[in-house]
Design a protein around this motif. Structure first.
Motif, PDB file in Angstrom:
ATOM      1  N   LEU A  50      39.690  27.985  35.890  1.00 55.99           N
ATOM      2  CA  LEU A  50      39.453  29.019  36.901  1.00 55.99           C
ATOM      3  C   LEU A  50      40.741  29.779  37.221  1.00 55.99           C
ATOM      4  O   LEU A  50      40.733  31.002  37.385  1.00 55.99           O
ATOM      5  CB  LEU A  50      38.871  28.389  38.164  1.00 55.99           C
ATOM      6  CG  LEU A  50      37.424  27.893  38.041  1.00 55.99           C
ATOM      7  CD1 LEU A  50      37.050  26.992  39.210  1.00 55.99           C
ATOM      8  CD2 LEU A  50      36.460  29.068  37.951  1.00 55.99           C
ATOM      9  N   ALA A  54      41.450  33.718  36.823  1.00 59.23           N
ATOM     10  CA  ALA A  54      41.988  34.561  37.899  1.00 59.23           C
ATOM     11  C   ALA A  54      43.160  35.395  37.387  1.00 59.23           C
ATOM     12  O   ALA A  54      43.259  36.589  37.690  1.00 59.23           O
ATOM     13  CB  ALA A  54      42.420  33.698  39.073  1.00 59.23           C
ATOM     14  N   SER A  58      43.797  39.309  37.358  1.00 56.46           N
ATOM     15  CA  SER A  58      44.838  39.947  38.170  1.00 56.46           C
ATOM     16  C   SER A  58      46.214  39.348  37.891  1.00 56.46           C
ATOM     17  O   SER A  58      46.344  38.135  37.741  1.00 56.46           O
ATOM     18  CB  SER A  58      44.504  39.759  39.653  1.00 56.46           C
ATOM     19  OG  SER A  58      45.612  40.108  40.457  1.00 56.46           O
ATOM     20  N   PRO A  61      46.819  37.042  41.557  1.00 55.78           N
ATOM     21  CA  PRO A  61      45.525  37.024  42.252  1.00 55.78           C
ATOM     22  C   PRO A  61      45.683  36.869  43.768  1.00 55.78           C
ATOM     23  O   PRO A  61      46.521  36.103  44.238  1.00 55.78           O
ATOM     24  CB  PRO A  61      44.818  35.797  41.662  1.00 55.78           C
ATOM     25  CG  PRO A  61      45.520  35.540  40.359  1.00 55.78           C
ATOM     26  CD  PRO A  61      46.934  35.943  40.607  1.00 55.78           C
ATOM     27  N   ASP A  62      44.888  37.623  44.506  1.00 58.66           N
ATOM     28  CA  ASP A  62      44.874  37.506  45.958  1.00 58.66           C
ATOM     29  C   ASP A  62      44.590  36.055  46.334  1.00 58.66           C
ATOM     30  O   ASP A  62      43.663  35.430  45.814  1.00 58.66           O
ATOM     31  CB  ASP A  62      43.783  38.417  46.525  1.00 58.66           C
ATOM     32  CG  ASP A  62      43.673  38.306  48.030  1.00 58.66           C
ATOM     33  OD1 ASP A  62      44.490  38.934  48.717  1.00 58.66           O
ATOM     34  OD2 ASP A  62      42.790  37.549  48.506  1.00 58.66           O
ATOM     35  N   ARG A  64      43.446  34.568  49.091  1.00 61.71           N
ATOM     36  CA  ARG A  64      42.153  34.242  49.719  1.00 61.71           C
ATOM     37  C   ARG A  64      41.073  34.133  48.653  1.00 61.71           C
ATOM     38  O   ARG A  64      40.328  33.171  48.598  1.00 61.71           O
ATOM     39  CB  ARG A  64      41.755  35.310  50.742  1.00 61.71           C
ATOM     40  CG  ARG A  64      40.404  35.032  51.380  1.00 61.71           C
ATOM     41  CD  ARG A  64      39.893  36.200  52.214  1.00 61.71           C
ATOM     42  NE  ARG A  64      38.663  35.859  52.917  1.00 61.71           N
ATOM     43  CZ  ARG A  64      37.438  35.961  52.397  1.00 61.71           C
ATOM     44  NH1 ARG A  64      37.289  36.367  51.140  1.00 61.71           N
ATOM     45  NH2 ARG A  64      36.371  35.638  53.098  1.00 61.71           N
ATOM     46  N   GLU A  65      41.037  35.136  47.777  1.00 66.70           N
ATOM     47  CA  GLU A  65      39.986  35.169  46.756  1.00 66.70           C
ATOM     48  C   GLU A  65      40.172  34.063  45.721  1.00 66.70           C
ATOM     49  O   GLU A  65      39.200  33.544  45.177  1.00 66.70           O
ATOM     50  CB  GLU A  65      39.944  36.544  46.095  1.00 66.70           C
ATOM     51  CG  GLU A  65      39.704  37.700  47.078  1.00 66.70           C
ATOM     52  CD  GLU A  65      38.447  37.503  47.912  1.00 66.70           C
ATOM     53  OE1 GLU A  65      37.513  36.789  47.466  1.00 66.70           O
ATOM     54  OE2 GLU A  65      38.397  38.060  49.035  1.00 66.70           O
ATOM     55  N   LEU A  66      41.424  33.681  45.475  1.00 69.12           N
ATOM     56  CA  LEU A  66      41.680  32.596  44.528  1.00 69.12           C
ATOM     57  C   LEU A  66      41.037  31.306  45.051  1.00 69.12           C
ATOM     58  O   LEU A  66      40.414  30.557  44.301  1.00 69.12           O
ATOM     59  CB  LEU A  66      43.188  32.404  44.332  1.00 69.12           C
ATOM     60  CG  LEU A  66      43.601  31.369  43.275  1.00 69.12           C
ATOM     61  CD1 LEU A  66      43.001  31.712  41.911  1.00 69.12           C
ATOM     62  CD2 LEU A  66      45.120  31.275  43.173  1.00 69.12           C
ATOM     63  N   VAL A  68      38.441  31.160  47.062  1.00 74.64           N
ATOM     64  CA  VAL A  68      36.983  31.319  46.939  1.00 74.64           C
ATOM     65  C   VAL A  68      36.559  30.938  45.522  1.00 74.64           C
ATOM     66  O   VAL A  68      35.567  30.235  45.309  1.00 74.64           O
ATOM     67  CB  VAL A  68      36.567  32.785  47.232  1.00 74.64           C
ATOM     68  CG1 VAL A  68      35.085  33.001  46.927  1.00 74.64           C
ATOM     69  CG2 VAL A  68      36.864  33.138  48.687  1.00 74.64           C
ATOM     70  N   LEU A  69      37.392  31.361  44.557  1.00 76.61           N
ATOM     71  CA  LEU A  69      37.102  31.080  43.146  1.00 76.61           C
ATOM     72  C   LEU A  69      37.238  29.582  42.844  1.00 76.61           C
ATOM     73  O   LEU A  69      36.323  28.953  42.302  1.00 76.61           O
ATOM     74  CB  LEU A  69      38.056  31.888  42.262  1.00 76.61           C
ATOM     75  CG  LEU A  69      37.853  31.767  40.747  1.00 76.61           C
ATOM     76  CD1 LEU A  69      36.548  32.412  40.321  1.00 76.61           C
ATOM     77  CD2 LEU A  69      39.020  32.408  40.005  1.00 76.61           C
ATOM     78  N   ALA A  71      37.161  27.032  44.772  1.00 75.78           N
ATOM     79  CA  ALA A  71      36.218  26.162  45.499  1.00 75.78           C
ATOM     80  C   ALA A  71      34.927  25.931  44.714  1.00 75.78           C
ATOM     81  O   ALA A  71      34.205  24.958  44.956  1.00 75.78           O
ATOM     82  CB  ALA A  71      35.910  26.760  46.862  1.00 75.78           C
ATOM     83  N   THR A  72      34.637  26.806  43.737  1.00 74.82           N
ATOM     84  CA  THR A  72      33.399  26.624  42.972  1.00 74.82           C
ATOM     85  C   THR A  72      33.488  25.375  42.080  1.00 74.82           C
ATOM     86  O   THR A  72      32.472  24.768  41.771  1.00 74.82           O
ATOM     87  CB  THR A  72      33.102  27.840  42.061  1.00 74.82           C
ATOM     88  OG1 THR A  72      34.190  28.019  41.135  1.00 74.82           O
ATOM     89  CG2 THR A  72      32.944  29.113  42.886  1.00 74.82           C
ATOM     90  N   GLY A 143      36.242  31.039  59.281  1.00 74.39           N
ATOM     91  CA  GLY A 143      35.178  30.867  58.287  1.00 74.39           C
ATOM     92  C   GLY A 143      35.586  31.191  56.865  1.00 74.39           C
ATOM     93  O   GLY A 143      34.749  31.237  55.969  1.00 74.39           O
ATOM     94  N   ASN A 144      36.895  31.427  56.642  1.00 77.35           N
ATOM     95  CA  ASN A 144      37.359  31.675  55.274  1.00 77.35           C
ATOM     96  C   ASN A 144      37.453  30.365  54.508  1.00 77.35           C
ATOM     97  O   ASN A 144      37.832  29.336  55.078  1.00 77.35           O
ATOM     98  CB  ASN A 144      38.742  32.328  55.284  1.00 77.35           C
ATOM     99  CG  ASN A 144      38.735  33.667  55.989  1.00 77.35           C
ATOM    100  OD1 ASN A 144      37.999  34.576  55.605  1.00 77.35           O
ATOM    101  ND2 ASN A 144      39.516  33.768  57.056  1.00 77.35           N
ATOM    102  N   ILE A 145      37.128  30.410  53.212  1.00 81.28           N
ATOM    103  CA  ILE A 145      37.250  29.225  52.365  1.00 81.28           C
ATOM    104  C   ILE A 145      38.729  29.004  52.062  1.00 81.28           C
ATOM    105  O   ILE A 145      39.458  29.954  51.764  1.00 81.28           O
ATOM    106  CB  ILE A 145      36.465  29.412  51.051  1.00 81.28           C
ATOM    107  CG1 ILE A 145      34.962  29.492  51.340  1.00 81.28           C
ATOM    108  CG2 ILE A 145      36.770  28.285  50.067  1.00 81.28           C
ATOM    109  CD1 ILE A 145      34.119  29.920  50.151  1.00 81.28           C
TER     110      ILE A 145
END
Lengths: 417, 417
Positions: A50, A54, A58, A61-62, A64-66, A68-69, A71-72, A143-145
C-alpha cells in the motif's frame, strides 16, 4: 474463565491457510472457556504494498490520506479472519479501530492512543462473541482515521488489554520468545521464561524484533502481563512482567549489541563551564541523536577529552560540526571511528549484585578485546569495542554470566497463568 | 457557483494514471468556482478480486464480514484520489461511507440508504475542500459497515446530491451517455441529449449499463438532474430529468430489446374465475418471475389461451409446473418457445400521440417479422418476436420512428446547467 487479548502479526495471517490455522487456534482457546479479543495486523507485505501504491500516486503522499489507505490492510484481515471463525461454528465480529473505540491524537502515521472507549468491545464480549480488532489503527477526536506506526498492532493489543483489564495479553509472532541474546550470533542463546518490563525496554535493539517498544512502555505503565509467543508452536514463550524477587536473583538476563553507532572524540577541550553546551548544541540543532557521552581528563592540564557516539549515518556530518566547534573553542584535534560496536549486559539483578562490571571487563580482556568507552545505568552496562569483535564479545559475555543455564526463574510462571 | 456531485466508476479510477487525470478534471472544475463532492467506486476489478479472496477464505462468506472486506475497495480509491488532488495544490478530504454520514438499513450486500447526515460533508465544503466520498458503502444504525450492491456508487452519488440539494449530479462512465438503442446493434443509434426519469427506468435493460436503476428512482423521487457522461471525453452527455413539454413532442425516445425471456402458453383454460390464480400461484411459489401475461380467447367456446413470459433459465421448470396445473384444472395442452425476444419502443410522447402502435406493427410486418405477444404501458409498447429477428427489428423500428434524427430536444439543456 479469563479475558485474554491476543495479537497475531502479519506473517501469522499472511494467507488464507494461515488465517484458518490461527482461527483454529483461537477457537480452541475459546472452547477452553476464555473470552477472547483478537488483534490482527495486515497480511505480511500488504502495508508495504500500500505504501508503494501511495508513492506511485504521489511523490510525498498526504499523511491523512496515507493513513486512510493503510488502514484498509487490517480491515481486510479482520474480515477474512472473522469469516474463518464463523465457518468453525463460533460467533465472531470484526471491528475497525473506529468501531473498537481506539481514540488517538492527531499525529498521522505515528499517532498515540489517548484513550479507549471499551463499551463497544465489552458489549460484543458479553454476547459471547470473539472480538476481532484491526490493529495499528485508530481515529482522532475529529473522526479522522489514524495509524500508530510500525509495530502499532502490539500497542493496540496491550492498550486494549489494559483498558479491558484483561488477565493477559499474548503477542504471537514468528519467534518463540525473548532470548538471552541473538540466537543468530550465539547458538547457546536461551529463551527467557520471564523478563521485566525494564529489561525488555533496555533490550530494545533485540526486543524490537519481537515486541514493539511502545507496547512494553504501555504494559509497564498499566502492569499488563505480556506473553511473547510463536503462532506456529505451542511453546509458552516469554512472559514480560513486573520485576520481582526471583528476577533479582539473576544478575544478567540478556546481552545486546548494536553496530549502528560511530564514535567521535574531541581532544583537549578547555575544562571550563559551558564547553559541553558549545559542543553539543550545534549537533542537537542538526537533529543528530547523541547516545553515550564520556568526558575524561586530557594529558594537557585544564583540558579534557570528550568522546561520544552518534548514528553511523551522521558520522561525517558530526565530524565536520565538531571540527568547527573545536576551532571556535580552541580545543585540540577531532578524531573518530565509525567501525565500533556497543555491547551491553542487562539485568535488574545488577542492582543487588556487585562486581558485575569487573566480570564483564575481565571476560573481554581475556580475549584481548579493547574497550573504548564505558557507560553504565542501574540495570545495564555498555562497552564500546571494535566492530569486528562484536560477535566474539557477545559469546564470551554469554559464557561469563552463564546465560545458557536456566536459573529456573520461570517456575512461578505456570502458577501465574 | 453551483454545488455538483460527481461520480466516477471503476474504469475511470482503474490505475494511478487515470486517477490523476480524473483529479485534473475535478480540479479544473473546482477552478471554475463550483463546489464539488466526488463519489468514487473501487478500482475496476478490485471488488471482484476481494469477492474471490472471500470465497478463497470461506465457502459462503459471512455477509457482514464480506461488506467489511468489500468496503476497503473504495477506501483505497478515495485516499489515492485525495492525494492526487492535493498534489495539484487543492484541498481535498476523503470520507468513508461512515464519515460521510451515509446511513442504511441492515441488509448486508444490498443495503438501502435510509438517510444521510449531511453535516460532515457540508462542513468540509464550507472549508472550501473537495469532498471525496467512498461510493457503494454506508453503515447501519448499529455502526456496522454495509454495502449497497452492484452499481451502488451511482445511488450514493444521487442520494448525496438529493440530501445536499446539489444543483446537479454527474455520473461519469465509459460511454458518452444514453443512446436511442444499443450502438452495437445499430450504428445509427444516437446519443440522447435528454431523457425523462420514467423513460430511463423503462430503458433499464439498456440503461442499467450506464446508470444504476435504483439511482434513477432516487433521482426521480427527489428530482435530481442526473448527467450521464464519459470521463474520457468532454461530451456533455445525456441529462436524465423530469418530463416536460419538449419531451412530449418526441414520440419515441428509445428502443430496447431483451433475449432473456421465454414464452409459455397454456391452451383451453376454463374461462371461469380463479383460473389465473391456480396457474400463476405455484409459479410464483417457485420464485419464478413472470413478466408479460396475455389472455386470449381460444377456439373452444368458454375456454381461453393464456401466454406468459418467464426468464429463460426458468423455462423448463415453468413448463413442468404448467403441465401439472393444466391437468388439475382440465385445460388443454402446454407449449412454449425459449427462442424469443422482446423488443420495446419507449417514449413519454406516446401519451399524447396516437397510432404509435400501428407504426410499430407495420414496420415489423414489412419485414415479415411475426409478433407472438404484445403488451403496452403508458409510455412503452413491447412485442415478443422470434429471437433471430431481434437485431433486424431494432433497426427497422429505429428507422420507422426516425430516431437517428435529433429532434433538438436538447436545446434547453445549456440554459438548465
Amino acid at each position: 474463565m479469563a479475558l485474554v487479548v491476543q495479537k497475531y502479526g502479519g506473517t501469522s495471517v499472511a494467507n488464507v491457510e494461515r488465517i484458518r490455522s490461527v482461527a483454529r487456534r483461537v477457537v480452541d482457546r475459546k472452547k477452553s472457556g476464555d473470552d477472547l479479543v483478537v488483534v490482527l495486523s495486515a497480511r505480511a507485505g500488504d502495508t508495504d504494498r500500500l505504501i508503494a501504491l501511495a508513492h506511485e500516486m504521489s511523490p510525498n503522499p498526504d499523511l491523512r490520506e496515507l493513513d486512510v489507505l493503510l488502514a484498509t490492510g487490517e480491515q481486510v484481515t479482520i474480515a477474512l479472519f472473522s469469516m474463518a471463525v464463523k465457518d468453525m461454528g463460533y460467533e465472531a465480529v470484526s471491528m475497525t479501530g473506529y468501531q473498537a473505540g481506539i481514540i488517538t491524537d492527531h499525529q498521522y502515521g505515528h499517532a498515540r492512543i489517548s484513550w479507549i472507549e471499551t463499551l463497544p468491545v465489552m458489549e460484543k464480549l458479553r454476547e459471547g462473541k470473539i472480538v476481532v480488532v484491526a490493529g495499528f489503527q485508530g481515529y482522532d477526536d475529529e473522526g479522522n482515521i489514524t495509524t500508530l506506526g510500525r509495530g502499532g498492532s502490539d500497542t493496540t493489543a496491550v492498550a486494549l488489554a489494559a483498558a479491558l483489564k484483561a488477565d493477559a495479553c499474548e503477542i504471537y509472532t514468528d519467534v518463540e520468545g525473548v532470548y538471552t541474546t541473538d540466537p543468530n550470533v550465539y547458538a547457546k542463546a536461551r529463551k527467557l521464561r520471564r523478563i521485566s518490563y525494564e529489561e525488555m525496554l533496555e533490550m530494545a535493539s533485540m526486543g524490537a524484533k519481537v515486541l514493539h517498544i511502545r507496547s512494553v512502555e504501555f504494559g509497564m505503565k498499566y502492569n499488563v502481563p505480556i506473553w511473547v509467543r510463536s503462532s506456529f508452536t505451542d511453546d509458552p514463550g516469554t512472559l514480560v512482567t513486573q520485576e520481582d524477587a526471583d528476577m533479582e536473583k539473576v544478575v544478567v538476563s540478556g546481552i545486546t549489541y548494536s553496530k549502528k553507532e560511530a564514535r567521535v572524540t574531541v581532544t583537549d577541550v578547555p575544562d571550563v563551564p559551558g564547553m559541553a553546551f558549545k559542543l553539543f548544541h550545534p549537533i542537537a540543532q542538526a537533529g543528530i541523536n547523541v547516545d553515550m557521552i564520556i568526558q575524561g581528563s586530557s594529558a594537557v592540564p585544564g583540558r579534557a577529552n570528550i568522546s561520544f557516539t552518534v548514528p553511523k549515518a551522521d558520522y561525517e556530518k558530526t565530524l565536520a560540526l565538531a571540527e568547527q566547534v573545536s576551532k571556535e573553542i580552541g580545543a585540540g584535534y577531532v578524531h573518530g571511528n565509525p567501525n565500533i560496536a556497543k555491547v551491553s549486559i542487562i539485568g535488574v539483578g545488577m542492582r543487588s549484585h556487585t562486581g558485575v562490571a569487573s566480570v564483564m571487563f575481565g571476560a573481554l580482556a581475556k580475549e584481548n578485546i579493547n574497550i573504548h568507552m564505558i557507560s553504565t545505568s542501574e540495570i545495564k552496562i555498555s562497552c564500546v569495542i571494535d566492530e569486528k569483535y562484536t560477535e566474539l564479545a557477545v559469546r564470551v559475555l554469554h559464557d561469563a554470566f552463564e546465560l545458557h543455564k536456566d536459573p529456573g526463574n520461570g517456575i512461578r510462571v505456570s502458577e501465574e497463568r
